[in-house]
Design a protein around this motif. Structure first.
Motif, PDB file in Angstrom:
ATOM      1  N   ASN A 131     -48.928 -17.100  -2.170  1.00  0.00           N
ATOM      2  CA  ASN A 131     -49.662 -16.217  -3.072  1.00  0.00           C
ATOM      3  C   ASN A 131     -51.047 -15.938  -2.503  1.00  0.00           C
ATOM      4  O   ASN A 131     -51.510 -14.798  -2.467  1.00  0.00           O
ATOM      5  CB  ASN A 131     -49.763 -16.881  -4.455  1.00  0.00           C
ATOM      6  CG  ASN A 131     -50.199 -15.907  -5.534  1.00  0.00           C
ATOM      7  OD1 ASN A 131     -50.612 -14.787  -5.261  1.00  0.00           O
ATOM      8  ND2 ASN A 131     -50.114 -16.350  -6.777  1.00  0.00           N
ATOM      9  N   ASN A 162     -41.764 -13.484  -1.560  1.00  0.00           N
ATOM     10  CA  ASN A 162     -43.084 -13.411  -0.936  1.00  0.00           C
ATOM     11  C   ASN A 162     -43.001 -13.489   0.587  1.00  0.00           C
ATOM     12  O   ASN A 162     -43.742 -12.806   1.296  1.00  0.00           O
ATOM     13  CB  ASN A 162     -43.985 -14.538  -1.464  1.00  0.00           C
ATOM     14  CG  ASN A 162     -44.712 -14.162  -2.734  1.00  0.00           C
ATOM     15  OD1 ASN A 162     -44.704 -13.008  -3.139  1.00  0.00           O
ATOM     16  ND2 ASN A 162     -45.328 -15.127  -3.377  1.00  0.00           N
ATOM     17  N   SER A 210     -46.990 -11.156  -6.751  1.00  0.00           N
ATOM     18  CA  SER A 210     -46.466 -12.517  -6.914  1.00  0.00           C
ATOM     19  C   SER A 210     -46.202 -12.805  -8.385  1.00  0.00           C
ATOM     20  O   SER A 210     -45.310 -13.592  -8.726  1.00  0.00           O
ATOM     21  CB  SER A 210     -47.461 -13.532  -6.343  1.00  0.00           C
ATOM     22  OG  SER A 210     -47.619 -13.355  -4.955  1.00  0.00           O
ATOM     23  N   ASP A 227     -54.307 -15.910 -10.767  1.00  0.00           N
ATOM     24  CA  ASP A 227     -53.119 -16.222  -9.974  1.00  0.00           C
ATOM     25  C   ASP A 227     -52.826 -17.715  -9.876  1.00  0.00           C
ATOM     26  O   ASP A 227     -51.664 -18.120  -9.959  1.00  0.00           O
ATOM     27  CB  ASP A 227     -53.262 -15.610  -8.577  1.00  0.00           C
ATOM     28  CG  ASP A 227     -52.901 -14.139  -8.577  1.00  0.00           C
ATOM     29  OD1 ASP A 227     -52.211 -13.688  -7.665  1.00  0.00           O
ATOM     30  OD2 ASP A 227     -53.311 -13.437  -9.518  1.00  0.00           O
TER      31      ASP A 227
END
Length: 333
Positions: free
Chosen positions: A21, A93, A105, A190
């Motif tokens: 990520n 990813n 993501s 995130d």
């Protein structure tokens, strides 16, 4: 298989997702700074990594609670569901990073959760109200990023209408602050998604009586995403920094300011967003405010296709992965 071993597997997969990520989303924070020559690549990535690390500690864990208990009914979650969702997002990813495609993501993880939970417990496991909250945040945040960048760009050009080229120096220096704010908001949003998944796994393993967010999950997730950010996803940095149009300091300053404001607001409200989508649309908004013809709209179209595909592809990937994880757990049990 003991709960301790399963916890170690969960942490390994979760941290791999966080690292990827950060690898993906480092481009969101630094691409325009590097393209506009406001900061060296090494300095920009270091700043982004520090901001991503500090974000969850400074801005709370509302997003973690949404992801961990708002999308899927916690009573229907098993460790196989959690692992399949994370593995699905990791796989997507890796593929998109290899081809230099900036995708969400967040979409990948939510899609993985939906697919794994649906195959494990049926569609009834999906909490419609929570899914709507996530959907609204994911769909509206890029539009808000575009509109905010459009407005800020027009205001900035009006304020600087009589400025000399020296204004670029001030705009370049100001990007240190806007990039730091964007990195903080990125970490606050995130990193929390994985924090929520780990906390959910702890419940399924019987290691916590209810859904709570232990402090050490924040440290681990924030550190992993910061490490991925520091390494930098150069393939995606080139896509965001070079493919839309020639980015100058005013474009970078504008897009970073707009992105940071939108992501920060969503993080405080507990809405998980795609940093990639918000930043990409903010970059486009900044360029369109100056001259629509200078934006390579075809590049945005290619990225949009990947955005649309991410959630359903991740959901489909999670189905065989769930079967595989369950088979392995049964074999080892």
């Amino acid at each position: 298989m003991s709960a301790l071993i399963l916890l170690m597997v969960l942490l390994l997969v979760a941290l791999a997702f966080d690292f990827l990520n950060g690898l993906h989303d480092s481009a969101d924070v630094v691409a325009t700074m590097i393209a506009s020559r406001a900061m060296s690549a090494r300095g920009a990535l270091a700043l982004a990594a520090l901001g991503s690390l500090a974000g969850p500690f400074l801005l709370g864990v509302a997003v973690a609670e949404t992801v961990g208990s708002g999308v899927v009914d916690p009573r229907s979650i098993t460790i196989a569901v959690v692992l399949a969702a994370l593995l699905s997002a990791v796989l997507w990813n890796v593929v998109t990073w290899y081809y230099g495609i900036p995708v969400s993501s967040s979409h990948a993880l939510i899609g993985g959760m939906i697919g794994a939970a649906a195959i494990a417990s049926g569609p009834a496991a999906i909490q419609v109200q929570g899914l709507l909250k996530v959907g609204v945040a994911l769909l509206t945040s890029p539009i808000l990023g575009f509109v905010a960048a459009l407005a800020i760009m027009r205001a900035s050009r009006w304020l600087l209408r009589n400025a000399t080229p020296k204004a670029n120096i001030a705009l370049s220096r100001a990007q240190v602050l806007t990039a730091a704010a964007l990195a903080l908001s990125h970490g606050a949003n995130d990193a929390q998604k994985t924090i929520g998944m780990i906390s959910l796994g702890l419940v399924t393993l019987g290691l916590t009586p209810a859904f709570v967010v232990p402090w050490w999950t924040i440290v681990m997730s924030a550190s992993a995403i910061a490490l991925g950010t520091a390494v930098g996803g150069w393939r995606i940095i080139r896509t965001l920094g070079l493919r839309f149009y020639r980015i100058r300091p005013i474009h970078s300053f504008t897009s970073q300011t707009a992105s940071a404001a939108v992501i920060l607001a969503m993080s405080l409200a507990g809405g998980p967003v795609s940093t990639t989508q918000v930043v990409s649309l903010a970059i486009v908004g900044a360029g369109a405010a100056e001259r629509k013809s200078q934006v390579r709209w075809s590049a945005l179209g290619e990225i949009a296709v990947a955005w649309v595909l991410t959630l359903p592809v991740a959901a489909l990937l999670a189905v065989p992965l769930h079967h595989l994880v369950e088979a392995l757990l049964t074999l080892r049990g």
